[in-house]
Design a protein around this motif. Structure first.
Motif, mmCIF file in Angstrom:
data_model
loop_
_atom_site.group_PDB
_atom_site.id
_atom_site.type_symbol
_atom_site.label_atom_id
_atom_site.label_comp_id
_atom_site.label_asym_id
_atom_site.label_seq_id
_atom_site.Cartn_x
_atom_site.Cartn_y
_atom_site.Cartn_z
ATOM 1 N N ASP A 9 -1.782 -7.706 28.545
ATOM 2 C CA ASP A 9 -2.991 -7.910 29.321
ATOM 3 C C ASP A 9 -4.074 -7.055 28.650
ATOM 4 O O ASP A 9 -3.759 -6.151 27.862
ATOM 5 N N CYS A 10 -5.331 -7.339 28.961
ATOM 6 C CA CYS A 10 -6.419 -6.567 28.342
ATOM 7 C C CYS A 10 -6.941 -5.475 29.275
ATOM 8 O O CYS A 10 -6.765 -4.278 29.014
ATOM 9 N N ASP A 11 -7.576 -5.882 30.375
ATOM 10 C CA ASP A 11 -8.197 -4.917 31.288
ATOM 11 C C ASP A 11 -7.138 -4.052 31.963
ATOM 12 O O ASP A 11 -6.214 -4.551 32.601
ATOM 13 N N GLY A 12 -7.275 -2.749 31.790
ATOM 14 C CA GLY A 12 -6.350 -1.811 32.410
ATOM 15 C C GLY A 12 -5.088 -1.561 31.621
ATOM 16 O O GLY A 12 -4.287 -0.703 31.988
ATOM 17 N N VAL A 13 -4.909 -2.282 30.509
ATOM 18 C CA VAL A 13 -3.730 -2.110 29.654
ATOM 19 C C VAL A 13 -4.137 -1.713 28.235
ATOM 20 O O VAL A 13 -3.590 -0.774 27.673
ATOM 21 N N LEU A 14 -5.092 -2.419 27.675
ATOM 22 C CA LEU A 14 -5.630 -2.058 26.358
ATOM 23 C C LEU A 14 -6.902 -1.243 26.482
ATOM 24 O O LEU A 14 -7.132 -0.315 25.699
ATOM 25 N N VAL A 15 -7.735 -1.619 27.441
ATOM 26 C CA VAL A 15 -9.006 -0.919 27.667
ATOM 27 C C VAL A 15 -9.066 -0.445 29.119
ATOM 28 O O VAL A 15 -8.576 -1.124 30.018
ATOM 29 N N GLY A 96 0.631 0.859 16.604
ATOM 30 C CA GLY A 96 1.065 1.156 15.246
ATOM 31 C C GLY A 96 2.561 1.310 15.111
ATOM 32 O O GLY A 96 3.106 1.146 14.007
ATOM 33 N N ALA A 97 3.247 1.614 16.218
ATOM 34 C CA ALA A 97 4.695 1.826 16.182
ATOM 35 C C ALA A 97 5.496 0.580 16.528
ATOM 36 O O ALA A 97 6.730 0.596 16.455
ATOM 37 N N LEU A 98 4.814 -0.500 16.886
ATOM 38 C CA LEU A 98 5.517 -1.738 17.239
ATOM 39 C C LEU A 98 5.813 -2.563 15.993
ATOM 40 O O LEU A 98 4.944 -2.760 15.147
ATOM 41 N N ALA A 99 7.022 -3.091 15.920
ATOM 42 C CA ALA A 99 7.396 -3.944 14.799
ATOM 43 C C ALA A 99 7.099 -5.415 15.090
ATOM 44 O O ALA A 99 6.963 -6.217 14.163
ATOM 45 N N GLN A 100 6.993 -5.777 16.360
ATOM 46 C CA GLN A 100 6.820 -7.171 16.755
ATOM 47 C C GLN A 100 5.357 -7.614 16.651
ATOM 48 O O GLN A 100 4.446 -6.793 16.774
ATOM 49 N N PRO A 101 5.119 -8.922 16.498
ATOM 50 C CA PRO A 101 3.762 -9.448 16.634
ATOM 51 C C PRO A 101 3.232 -9.192 18.047
ATOM 52 O O PRO A 101 4.020 -9.065 19.001
ATOM 53 N N VAL A 102 1.917 -9.128 18.166
ATOM 54 C CA VAL A 102 1.292 -8.879 19.466
ATOM 55 C C VAL A 102 0.192 -9.909 19.706
ATOM 56 O O VAL A 102 -0.361 -10.490 18.762
ATOM 57 N N CYS A 103 -0.121 -10.126 20.982
ATOM 58 C CA CYS A 103 -1.264 -10.965 21.351
ATOM 59 C C CYS A 103 -1.788 -10.493 22.699
ATOM 60 O O CYS A 103 -1.181 -9.637 23.354
ATOM 61 N N VAL A 104 -2.914 -11.065 23.109
ATOM 62 C CA VAL A 104 -3.535 -10.732 24.388
ATOM 63 C C VAL A 104 -3.507 -11.962 25.287
ATOM 64 O O VAL A 104 -3.810 -13.071 24.838
ATOM 65 N N ALA A 105 -3.153 -11.764 26.553
ATOM 66 C CA ALA A 105 -3.229 -12.821 27.568
ATOM 67 C C ALA A 105 -3.923 -12.221 28.791
ATOM 68 O O ALA A 105 -3.318 -11.471 29.552
ATOM 69 N N SER A 106 -5.200 -12.554 28.959
ATOM 70 C CA SER A 106 -6.043 -11.885 29.949
ATOM 71 C C SER A 106 -6.701 -12.872 30.895
ATOM 72 O O SER A 106 -7.024 -14.005 30.515
#
Length: 217
Positions: A9-15, A96-106
């Motif tokens: 998620d974006c709001d409250g998780v990334l920012v 930076g420590a994650l090996a998996q691909p990432v994406c955002v679902a907001s």
């Protein structure tokens, strides 16, 4: 846990945006004839799309808001983001420590997601894999957005781990058949949030992004 994709998620998780967003929404809605407090906005609409919040408010009022309200909300939120939005502490270290691909679902619009991530220096870590509730028929707590993100990324839902900070987000991710971790490190999270996320179906709850890589491993 088995994981080939981490969906944020974006709001409250990334920012750390929820306090800003809820305050701006409360002020703008109140000015347009719908008195509501910052706390009430958070309680009722946290994690949900603006489209669905607007439908609910209009149903209560028995009338449609002028389209100028939507434009004013967007302008006010983005202005406030430009003034004071910060990333969630230690999110860069965790990514930076994650090996998996990432994406955002907001639940936010693509414009708002891109603005928030650019403002906080996170856009390059995720672009172009940004997915919004405006791309699907039903936003959180429906599973549509998470399933859309998984399809676009080419990963089976059962192989996805979702990071969420709201009850609608937790419900949507579990309905999609994904493992979901509840994050309670945002400035909007009160002492009862962890219990609420757990009750909604979070596999575990954590408050420091430095814990995330190990939780996924």
């Amino acid at each position: 846990m088995s994981c080939d994709l981490v969906i944020f998620d974006c709001d409250g998780v990334l920012v750390d945006s929820e306090v800003i967003s809820c305050r701006v929404h409360a002020e703008t809605l109140t000015r347009h004839g719908y008195p509501i407090t910052t706390e009430q906005v958070a309680e009722r609409f946290l994690g949900r799309s603006g489209r669905e919040a607007r439908r609910e408010i209009e149903a209560e009022l028995g009338r449609a808001f002028d389209d100028a309200l939507e434009a004013q909300l967007v302008a006010d939120v983005l202005r406030s983001f430009a003034e004071s939005l910060e990333p969630i502490p230690h999110i860069n270290e965790a990514l930076g420590a994650l090996a998996q691909p990432v994406c955002v679902a907001s639940s936010g619009t693509l414009e708002r997601i891109a603005f928030a991530l650019t403002r906080t220096g996170l856009h390059a870590r995720f672009a172009p894999h940004l997915f919004s509730a405006e791309q699907v028929e039903s936003g959180k707590p429906a599973p549509d957005l998470f399933l859309h993100a998984a399809r676009q990324m080419g990963v089976a839902p059962a192989r996805c781990v979702v990071i969420e900070d709201s009850v609608p987000g937790i419900l949507g991710a579990t309905a999609a058949g994904m493992t979901v971790l509840g994050f309670v490190g945002g400035s909007h999270c009160g002492p009862g949030m962890a219990a609420r996320l757990t009750a909604a179906g979070a596999a575990t709850v954590f408050a420091d992004m430095r814990q995330l890589p190990e939780l996924i491993r």
